[in-house]
Design a protein around this motif. Structure first.
Motif, PDB file in Angstrom:
ATOM      1  N   TRP A 220       0.525  -1.426   0.039  1.00  0.00           N
ATOM      2  CA  TRP A 220      -0.003  -0.011  -0.089  1.00  0.00           C
ATOM      3  C   TRP A 220       0.856   1.313   0.303  1.00  0.00           C
ATOM      4  N   TYR A 221       0.681   2.246  -1.182  1.00  0.00           N
ATOM      5  CA  TYR A 221       1.628   3.337  -1.224  1.00  0.00           C
ATOM      6  C   TYR A 221       1.077   4.371  -1.007  1.00  0.00           C
ATOM      7  N   LEU A 222       0.795   4.719   0.949  1.00  0.00           N
ATOM      8  CA  LEU A 222       0.811   5.604   1.561  1.00  0.00           C
ATOM      9  C   LEU A 222       1.233   6.517   1.534  1.00  0.00           C
ATOM     10  N   PRO A 223       0.656   7.881   1.115  1.00  0.00           N
ATOM     11  CA  PRO A 223       1.449   9.330   0.595  1.00  0.00           C
ATOM     12  C   PRO A 223       2.130  10.157   2.064  1.00  0.00           C
ATOM     13  N   GLY A 224       2.771  10.464   2.144  1.00  0.00           N
ATOM     14  CA  GLY A 224       3.933  10.966   3.140  1.00  0.00           C
ATOM     15  C   GLY A 224       3.134  11.818   3.149  1.00  0.00           C
ATOM     16  N   GLY A 225       2.748  12.255   5.126  1.00  0.00           N
ATOM     17  CA  GLY A 225       3.226  13.172   5.773  1.00  0.00           C
ATOM     18  C   GLY A 225       2.881  14.816   5.153  1.00  0.00           C
ATOM     19  N   ASN A 226       3.992  14.840   4.166  1.00  0.00           N
ATOM     20  CA  ASN A 226       4.417  16.083   3.496  1.00  0.00           C
ATOM     21  C   ASN A 226       4.444  16.099   2.287  1.00  0.00           C
ATOM     22  N   THR A 227       3.133  15.597   1.622  1.00  0.00           N
ATOM     23  CA  THR A 227       2.940  15.145   0.313  1.00  0.00           C
ATOM     24  C   THR A 227       1.697  15.742  -0.052  1.00  0.00           C
ATOM     25  N   SER A 228       1.124  16.476  -1.334  1.00  0.00           N
ATOM     26  CA  SER A 228       0.444  17.049  -1.468  1.00  0.00           C
ATOM     27  C   SER A 228      -0.544  16.434  -1.453  1.00  0.00           C
ATOM     28  N   VAL A 229      -1.125  15.319  -0.968  1.00  0.00           N
ATOM     29  CA  VAL A 229      -2.494  14.697  -1.218  1.00  0.00           C
ATOM     30  C   VAL A 229      -2.586  14.801   0.420  1.00  0.00           C
ATOM     31  N   ALA A 230      -1.139  14.926   1.555  1.00  0.00           N
ATOM     32  CA  ALA A 230      -1.373  15.142   2.903  1.00  0.00           C
ATOM     33  C   ALA A 230      -1.354  16.710   3.210  1.00  0.00           C
ATOM     34  N   HIS A 231      -0.813  17.714   2.308  1.00  0.00           N
ATOM     35  CA  HIS A 231      -1.746  19.272   2.109  1.00  0.00           C
ATOM     36  C   HIS A 231      -2.973  19.781   1.963  1.00  0.00           C
ATOM     37  N   TYR A 232      -3.000  18.522   0.561  1.00  0.00           N
ATOM     38  CA  TYR A 232      -5.089  18.807   0.440  1.00  0.00           C
ATOM     39  C   TYR A 232      -6.064  18.227   1.736  1.00  0.00           C
ATOM     40  N   ILE A 233      -5.689  17.658   2.211  1.00  0.00           N
ATOM     41  CA  ILE A 233      -6.271  17.326   3.135  1.00  0.00           C
ATOM     42  C   ILE A 233      -7.087  17.791   4.851  1.00  0.00           C
ATOM     43  N   ALA A 234      -5.348  17.982   4.803  1.00  0.00           N
ATOM     44  CA  ALA A 234      -5.392  19.473   5.942  1.00  0.00           C
ATOM     45  C   ALA A 234      -5.361  20.409   5.442  1.00  0.00           C
ATOM     46  N   ASP A 235      -5.739  21.179   4.468  1.00  0.00           N
ATOM     47  CA  ASP A 235      -6.353  23.101   4.032  1.00  0.00           C
ATOM     48  C   ASP A 235      -7.884  22.144   4.215  1.00  0.00           C
ATOM     49  N   ALA A 236      -8.382  21.326   3.309  1.00  0.00           N
ATOM     50  CA  ALA A 236      -9.897  20.907   3.701  1.00  0.00           C
ATOM     51  C   ALA A 236     -10.404  20.622   5.180  1.00  0.00           C
ATOM     52  N   ASN A 237      -9.053  20.330   5.737  1.00  0.00           N
ATOM     53  CA  ASN A 237      -9.561  20.398   7.683  1.00  0.00           C
ATOM     54  C   ASN A 237     -10.424  18.907   8.010  1.00  0.00           C
ATOM     55  N   ALA A 238      -9.165  18.359   7.655  1.00  0.00           N
ATOM     56  CA  ALA A 238      -9.169  16.740   7.751  1.00  0.00           C
ATOM     57  C   ALA A 238      -8.449  15.747   8.028  1.00  0.00           C
ATOM     58  N   SER A 239      -8.313  14.966   8.562  1.00  0.00           N
ATOM     59  CA  SER A 239      -7.046  14.105   9.636  1.00  0.00           C
ATOM     60  C   SER A 239      -6.666  13.708   9.053  1.00  0.00           C
ATOM     61  N   TYR A 327     -12.288  18.252  -2.063  1.00  0.00           N
ATOM     62  CA  TYR A 327     -11.754  17.719  -0.932  1.00  0.00           C
ATOM     63  C   TYR A 327     -12.343  17.991   0.333  1.00  0.00           C
ATOM     64  N   ILE A 328     -12.558  19.782  -0.650  1.00  0.00           N
ATOM     65  CA  ILE A 328     -13.877  20.372   0.978  1.00  0.00           C
ATOM     66  C   ILE A 328     -15.239  19.845   0.697  1.00  0.00           C
ATOM     67  N   LYS A 329     -15.907  19.141  -0.932  1.00  0.00           N
ATOM     68  CA  LYS A 329     -17.364  19.307  -1.100  1.00  0.00           C
ATOM     69  C   LYS A 329     -17.390  17.798  -0.173  1.00  0.00           C
ATOM     70  N   ILE A 330     -16.054  16.758  -0.798  1.00  0.00           N
ATOM     71  CA  ILE A 330     -16.206  15.242   0.010  1.00  0.00           C
ATOM     72  C   ILE A 330     -16.527  15.142   1.585  1.00  0.00           C
ATOM     73  N   PHE A 331     -15.460  16.334   2.427  1.00  0.00           N
ATOM     74  CA  PHE A 331     -15.457  16.176   3.797  1.00  0.00           C
ATOM     75  C   PHE A 331     -16.637  17.089   4.136  1.00  0.00           C
ATOM     76  N   HIS A 332     -16.600  18.314   4.013  1.00  0.00           N
ATOM     77  CA  HIS A 332     -17.701  18.749   4.104  1.00  0.00           C
ATOM     78  C   HIS A 332     -18.912  19.182   3.487  1.00  0.00           C
ATOM     79  N   PRO A 333     -20.038  18.598   2.945  1.00  0.00           N
ATOM     80  CA  PRO A 333     -20.478  18.755   1.158  1.00  0.00           C
ATOM     81  C   PRO A 333     -21.103  20.412   2.457  1.00  0.00           C
ATOM     82  N   GLU A 334     -22.088  20.395   3.697  1.00  0.00           N
ATOM     83  CA  GLU A 334     -22.749  20.773   3.615  1.00  0.00           C
ATOM     84  C   GLU A 334     -22.185  22.518   3.893  1.00  0.00           C
TER      85      GLU A 334
END
Length: 348
Positions: A220-239, A327-334
């Motif tokens: 399983w190739y998980l994105p590292g915590g400092n990758t673009s995927v991780a940054h997007y998730i953090a900026d979309a206010n998810a953990s 990502y925001i639409k996915i995590f916080h659709p409201e």
């Protein structure tokens, strides 16, 4: 005739003066820690990774370019400069309808693939410059092109992990293509959109837990915590489950290791480009053991895909704001009730 020559001379002098005033600045424009450029003494200097370039006034803007990476097409399209492209490699991976139309009409040539470039065709096209990522195994090819008077420019945009730094390469393409003002304005617009969306995400009441990527074989190739995927998730206010990791590269884990971390996961993103959960389960029955597979929500990056071409890797390289919005639409659709996903697609 003398009056016409004098008029032309005056115009050229004014342009030169205007250019020279711009060149007097000694400040670097920082795209990222990897890439910077500046204009000085009539020269555009570029530092890109371990490569340094100097371009004189009579060399730019480029009028005929070749792209050896599909992701770079996103920057050209964003600037409306597709007509400057005379060649691309692996055209089947390019999503842009306009570029595909130019290929069909013979205005853009297919110059091979990342397995083998058609060097003779490239040389015959006489491009002003070739843009590509550096691939060490092609060093002999690059040297042959350079020996034939072709400028080969290596860019590291694919290595950038901060979303807006990847977007910022549009400024560099603006310099090369004589579209500096358009590029700067477009970057500022995307940056503002991104920052506004990031602030909006902070108003969400919940912060869901997120898993990303998928397995290839037994890994399983998980994105590292400092990758673009991780940054997007953090900026979309998810953990993100690997948010405390500091790597800029993928982390290799077994299914058991991921399973141990995935107990509270509510969303699974970037789950390849599969057509359905059934298809995914057929490829790897272990997925069915994850709670998120049966009870959570899963999303692929197949929202804008045509055969082998995926716009997530093309226009998405520039439009960090739209990826964040997805990502925001996915995590916080409201927070975005009327918005339809651009690059992502829910897996049924």
């Amino acid at each position: 005739m003398k009056q016409k020559i004098l008029l032309l001379f005056t115009v050229f002098s004014l342009i030169a003066c205007k250019r020279e005033s711009k060149n007097s600045s000694s400040d670097w424009t920082n795209i990222s820690t990897r890439t910077q450029f500046k204009e000085h003494d009539g020269v555009l200097e570029l530092k890109s990774g371990k490569f340094t370039y100097h371009f004189k006034q009579n060399q730019i803007p480029f009028k005929k370019i070749i792209l050896l990476n599909a992701s770079m097409a996103g920057y050209i399209s964003e600037l409306g400069a597709e007509n400057l492209i005379i060649g691309v490699s692996s055209p089947e991976y390019i999503y842009s309808e306009k570029i595909q139309q130019l290929l069909e009409n013979g205005k853009i040539q297919n110059v091979g693939s990342e397995q083998k470039y058609d060097v003779e065709k490239i040389i015959s096209l006489k491009p002003d410059a070739i843009f590509t990522n550096h691939i060490a195994s092609f060093d002999n090819t690059y040297e042959l092109l350079k020996n034939n008077g072709i400028q080969v420019i290596f860019l590291d945009e694919y290595k950038e992990q901060k979303p807006l730094e990847k977007t910022a390469y549009i400024k560099l393409f603006g310099e090369f293509l004589g579209k500096e003002k358009e590029a700067d304005a477009r970057y500022k617009e995307i940056q503002k959109n991104y920052d506004d969306l990031k602030q909006m995400a902070l108003t969400a009441k919940e912060k869901p837990v997120v898993l990303a990527n998928e397995m290839y074989g037994d890994v399983w190739y998980l994105p590292g915590g400092n990758t673009s995927v991780a940054h997007y998730i953090a900026d979309a206010n998810a953990s993100y489950i690997m948010k405390d990791n500091k790597d800029e590269k993928a982390l290799t884990m077994t299914f058991e290791e991921v399973y141990a971390k995935a107990g509270g996961v509510q969303y699974w993103v970037n789950a390849g480009s599969h057509a359905s959960k059934k298809e995914m389960l057929a490829m790897n029955p272990f997925y069915g053991k994850l709670d998120v597979f049966t009870k959570g929500k899963m999303y692929t990056i197949a929202g804008k895909e045509k055969l082998k071409a995926n716009d997530f890797f093309e226009s998405g390289a520039v439009r960090a704001d739209l990826i964040l919005k997805d990502y925001i639409k996915i995590f916080h659709p409201e927070l975005l009730p009327g918005y339809q996903l651009t690059y992502m697609k829910e897996l049924q």
